[in-house]
Design an enzyme around this catalytic site. Structure first.
Site, mmCIF file in Angstrom:
data_model
loop_
_atom_site.group_PDB
_atom_site.id
_atom_site.type_symbol
_atom_site.label_atom_id
_atom_site.label_comp_id
_atom_site.label_asym_id
_atom_site.label_seq_id
_atom_site.Cartn_x
_atom_site.Cartn_y
_atom_site.Cartn_z
ATOM 1 N N CYS A 29 64.153 8.098 90.360
ATOM 2 C CA CYS A 29 63.431 8.879 89.345
ATOM 3 C C CYS A 29 62.527 7.972 88.504
ATOM 4 C CB CYS A 29 64.451 9.616 88.466
ATOM 5 S SG CYS A 29 63.769 10.334 86.954
ATOM 6 N N CYS A 38 62.879 8.296 84.696
ATOM 7 C CA CYS A 38 64.146 7.683 84.277
ATOM 8 C C CYS A 38 63.952 6.198 84.007
ATOM 9 C CB CYS A 38 65.226 7.868 85.345
ATOM 10 S SG CYS A 38 65.666 9.583 85.690
#
Length: 289
Positions: free
Chosen positions: A37, A40
């Site tokens: 991600c 993230c």
């Protein structure tokens, strides 16, 4: 991987002790992330930097959502990064996506306990040991440090109820902010105050039991309600629910469905969960439908 003194890697096996339990002492910010991600990777270092900067005023718990699908499902993670703030064992705030540092900082500031709240938390430990006088003194100290500490006010209201000082409890609830009065825990306190008011001029339990056996109509329904209220105040919630279910089945229309509404209040006192709630929720559904 977690980096920093106040950052922890969390998984299903240690979630209870590292998130739920610790959140009863200091706030815990849970970061649901995954290695693939991109957002993230942008948000993670910001959260870790702030965890280090705040020096233990909150704990950062990092959960790899790919490796912990059970936790992702339980906490309804639909996109990552997903950040959920825990305090006193429950989620109190959250956001999804990578926010700028200024917005993340504002999120953390909202989460941090008010000035003097350490005295409230110490008071809770004293209450567990039965040291009520010392606990009450600390709760008043917490309120003096921050008059907006409604959680300290809530604990004082609970103590007032246990001591039979229902007028004091009502005054404490009235002094709470309108927003905080919407909390489920406050609803439970208000319900107890209402039960106390309902029986302040009522007969005792044996007399109410006799009235139920000999009276009819609204007089009988009132005796049933007052008996249930007395049982609640004595801590016999199962007995109160039994009485209220009898009232639902026999006097459903009394005072605009009072019996059903009161059953829901008792459920709220039980936290709306548990075997007792499940059993009587099923009985209530059968009685109503």
């Amino acid at each position: 991987m977690a980096t920093g003194k106040h950052v922890m890697d969390v998984h299903l096996g240690n979630f209870q002790e590292t998130v739920i339990d610790i959140s009863r002492q200091v706030p815990v910010v849970v970061d649901f992330w995954a290695p693939w991600c991109g957002p993230c990777r942008a948000l993670g270092p910001v959260l870790e930097k702030l965890a280090d900067e705040y020096g233990g005023r909150f704990i950062l718990a990092k959960i790899n959502s790919d490796e912990n699908p059970e936790l992702s499902r339980e906490y309804q993670v639909r996109g990552i990064p997903a950040v959920k703030a825990f305090r006193d064992g429950r989620v109190v705030d959250e956001f999804t996506g990578a926010l700028p540092e200024s917005a993340v900082r504002q999120f953390i500031e909202r989460l941090l306990p008010p000035p003097g709240d350490e005295w409230r938390r110490e008071a809770l430990l004293l209450l567990e040991r039965g040291e009520t006088a010392q606990a009450e003194a600390l709760l008043h100290k917490a309120l003096e440090a921050n008059p907006g500490n409604d959680r300290a006010r809530l604990e004082l209201a609970r103590m007032a109820i246990h001591g039979g000082r229902f007028a004091d409890a009502e005054a404490l609830v009235t002094a709470m902010s309108p927003t905080f009065r919407m909390e489920p825990e406050v609803s439970g306190v208000m319900a107890l105050i209402g039960f106390a008011d309902a029986v302040k001029d009522a007969p005792d339990l044996p007399a109410l039991t006799a009235n139920i056996a000999t009276s009819k109509g609204d007089e009988r329904a009132l005796a049933m309600y007052q008996r249930a209220a007395r049982l609640v105040l004595q801590g016999d919630l199962e007995g109160a629910l039994e009485q209220l279910m009898d009232m639902v089945e026999r006097h459903r229309s009394y005072q605009d469905d009072l019996a059903r509404k009161t059953v829901l209040q008792v459920f709220a006192l039980l936290g709306n969960q548990g075997a007792l709630v499940d059993r009587f929720r099923t009985r209530l559904s059968r009685a109503l439908f």
